[in-house]
Design a protein around this motif. Sequence first.
Motif, PDB file in Angstrom:
ATOM      1  N   TRP A   1      79.491 -52.175  52.165  1.00 54.15           N
ATOM      2  CA  TRP A   1      79.947 -53.301  52.996  1.00 54.15           C
ATOM      3  C   TRP A   1      81.370 -53.029  53.489  1.00 54.15           C
ATOM      4  N   GLU A   2      82.232 -52.634  52.571  1.00 57.71           N
ATOM      5  CA  GLU A   2      83.636 -52.397  52.934  1.00 57.71           C
ATOM      6  C   GLU A   2      83.801 -51.108  53.732  1.00 57.71           C
ATOM      7  N   ALA A   3      82.960 -50.115  53.449  1.00 60.46           N
ATOM      8  CA  ALA A   3      83.001 -48.878  54.231  1.00 60.46           C
ATOM      9  C   ALA A   3      82.604 -49.161  55.682  1.00 60.46           C
ATOM     10  N   ALA A   4      81.633 -50.055  55.866  1.00 62.12           N
ATOM     11  CA  ALA A   4      81.218 -50.434  57.226  1.00 62.12           C
ATOM     12  C   ALA A   4      82.365 -51.125  57.964  1.00 62.12           C
ATOM     13  N   ALA A   5      83.127 -51.945  57.244  1.00 57.23           N
ATOM     14  CA  ALA A   5      84.275 -52.621  57.860  1.00 57.23           C
ATOM     15  C   ALA A   5      85.356 -51.629  58.260  1.00 57.23           C
ATOM     16  N   ASP A   6      85.558 -50.616  57.437  1.00 57.93           N
ATOM     17  CA  ASP A   6      86.622 -49.645  57.704  1.00 57.93           C
ATOM     18  C   ASP A   6      86.384 -48.838  58.977  1.00 57.93           C
ATOM     19  N   LYS A   7      85.148 -48.810  59.466  1.00 55.54           N
ATOM     20  CA  LYS A   7      84.862 -48.065  60.700  1.00 55.54           C
ATOM     21  C   LYS A   7      85.585 -48.658  61.909  1.00 55.54           C
ATOM     22  N   PHE A   8      85.970 -49.916  61.816  1.00 56.62           N
ATOM     23  CA  PHE A   8      86.678 -50.547  62.931  1.00 56.62           C
ATOM     24  C   PHE A   8      88.083 -49.963  63.101  1.00 56.62           C
TER      25      PHE A   8
ATOM     26  N   ARG B   1      74.077 -55.677  55.973  1.00 54.10           N
ATOM     27  CA  ARG B   1      75.538 -55.569  56.077  1.00 54.10           C
ATOM     28  C   ARG B   1      75.945 -54.363  56.926  1.00 54.10           C
ATOM     29  N   ILE B   2      75.241 -53.262  56.762  1.00 52.32           N
ATOM     30  CA  ILE B   2      75.583 -52.048  57.499  1.00 52.32           C
ATOM     31  C   ILE B   2      75.213 -52.175  58.971  1.00 52.32           C
ATOM     32  N   LYS B   3      73.980 -52.598  59.241  1.00 49.40           N
ATOM     33  CA  LYS B   3      73.489 -52.636  60.623  1.00 49.40           C
ATOM     34  C   LYS B   3      74.285 -53.604  61.492  1.00 49.40           C
ATOM     35  N   THR B   4      74.631 -54.759  60.934  1.00 50.06           N
ATOM     36  CA  THR B   4      75.359 -55.752  61.730  1.00 50.06           C
ATOM     37  C   THR B   4      76.755 -55.247  62.086  1.00 50.06           C
ATOM     38  N   ALA B   5      77.432 -54.670  61.102  1.00 47.85           N
ATOM     39  CA  ALA B   5      78.774 -54.143  61.377  1.00 47.85           C
ATOM     40  C   ALA B   5      78.707 -52.967  62.344  1.00 47.85           C
ATOM     41  N   GLN B   6      77.712 -52.091  62.169  1.00 47.59           N
ATOM     42  CA  GLN B   6      77.598 -50.917  63.042  1.00 47.59           C
ATOM     43  C   GLN B   6      77.315 -51.324  64.480  1.00 47.59           C
ATOM     44  N   LEU B   7      76.501 -52.358  64.657  1.00 43.72           N
ATOM     45  CA  LEU B   7      76.212 -52.824  66.017  1.00 43.72           C
ATOM     46  C   LEU B   7      77.482 -53.337  66.688  1.00 43.72           C
ATOM     47  N   LEU B   8      78.307 -54.043  65.930  1.00 37.65           N
ATOM     48  CA  LEU B   8      79.573 -54.535  66.482  1.00 37.65           C
ATOM     49  C   LEU B   8      80.495 -53.375  66.851  1.00 37.65           C
ATOM     50  N   VAL B   9      80.610 -52.391  65.964  1.00 37.48           N
ATOM     51  CA  VAL B   9      81.460 -51.222  66.234  1.00 37.48           C
ATOM     52  C   VAL B   9      80.984 -50.485  67.483  1.00 37.48           C
ATOM     53  N   ASP B  10      79.694 -50.196  67.520  1.00 34.52           N
ATOM     54  CA  ASP B  10      79.141 -49.427  68.650  1.00 34.52           C
ATOM     55  C   ASP B  10      79.324 -50.168  69.966  1.00 34.52           C
ATOM     56  N   THR B  11      79.135 -51.493  69.942  1.00 28.50           N
ATOM     57  CA  THR B  11      79.249 -52.271  71.180  1.00 28.50           C
ATOM     58  C   THR B  11      80.700 -52.367  71.634  1.00 28.50           C
TER      59      THR B  11
END
Length: 301
Positions: free
Chosen positions: A147-154, A90-100
Amino acid sequence: MSILITGATGLVGQALTEKLQSQGECIHYLTTSANKIEQNDNYKGFLWNPNKSEIDTRCFEGVTSIIHLAGASIAERWTDEYKTKIIESRIKTAQLLVDTLNTTENKVEHFVSASAIGAYPSSKTINYSESFDAYNPSFLGEVVEVWEAAADKFKELEIKVSKVRIGVVLAKDGGALDKLLQPIKMYVGAPLGDGEQWQSWIHIDDLAAIFSFVVLNKLEGIYNAVAPFPVTNKAMTKEAASILKKPLFLPNVPAFMLKLLLGEMAAIVLESQKVSSKKIEQKGFEFKFKQLDAALLNLLK
């Protein structure tokens, strides 16, 4: 414009893709399997590998919204290794989207993340709404919190963020219903534990419709994806047996036995969350399946 979906080939993703396409939306999707790539006018696949931080950035072309469903299933035995996989997926997938997105020209305005009602502490008396701000102290709560913390990075990219907390998904093939029906069909069905734990369920069609409703109406914040009338485990078991015309004559399966068989993962079936759907309904969403009997009849007919 297009909507990018991760996890589009899974149980929820397939239903959501079909729902959005029926509403005229063009879908881009990310997959780790080259043999799942299609390139049609309204359905286009792109490769990614979150473990290697690799992604085909063409997936963002023309995309204004992302619906993030990817993540390892929680319905596998919770070894320490697998628990790490559940969280990292959950973390890695969201982080990859944010970084990209941060380094790629794009038009993304809205990020909608799957989440789960496991966010709420187990209780047989509380009726949970989205305003409840404490996470479940169990592993399920830990998963949802990261999971939700990873979403909040957006939000740091000035992208609107929504989190859809999913209940027990009832579908024809796969999901919780399959596991409920198997012992009933073999005449060994029985309520689990004391059977009084609340199960906030949702029909797969309504779940797809909620994600569609959130993304097309650009809703922000947390929304529970559960039907308006939750039931106890005992009531769900009895209703399913009745529709299948199978008897229930065995005693309840004791909680200690489930813990011996499943270990910590027994929390999935023993924890109790009575969850409210009022917030999404107040936004104008209308459920197709409000009552359990109607949902089961539709799925089992």
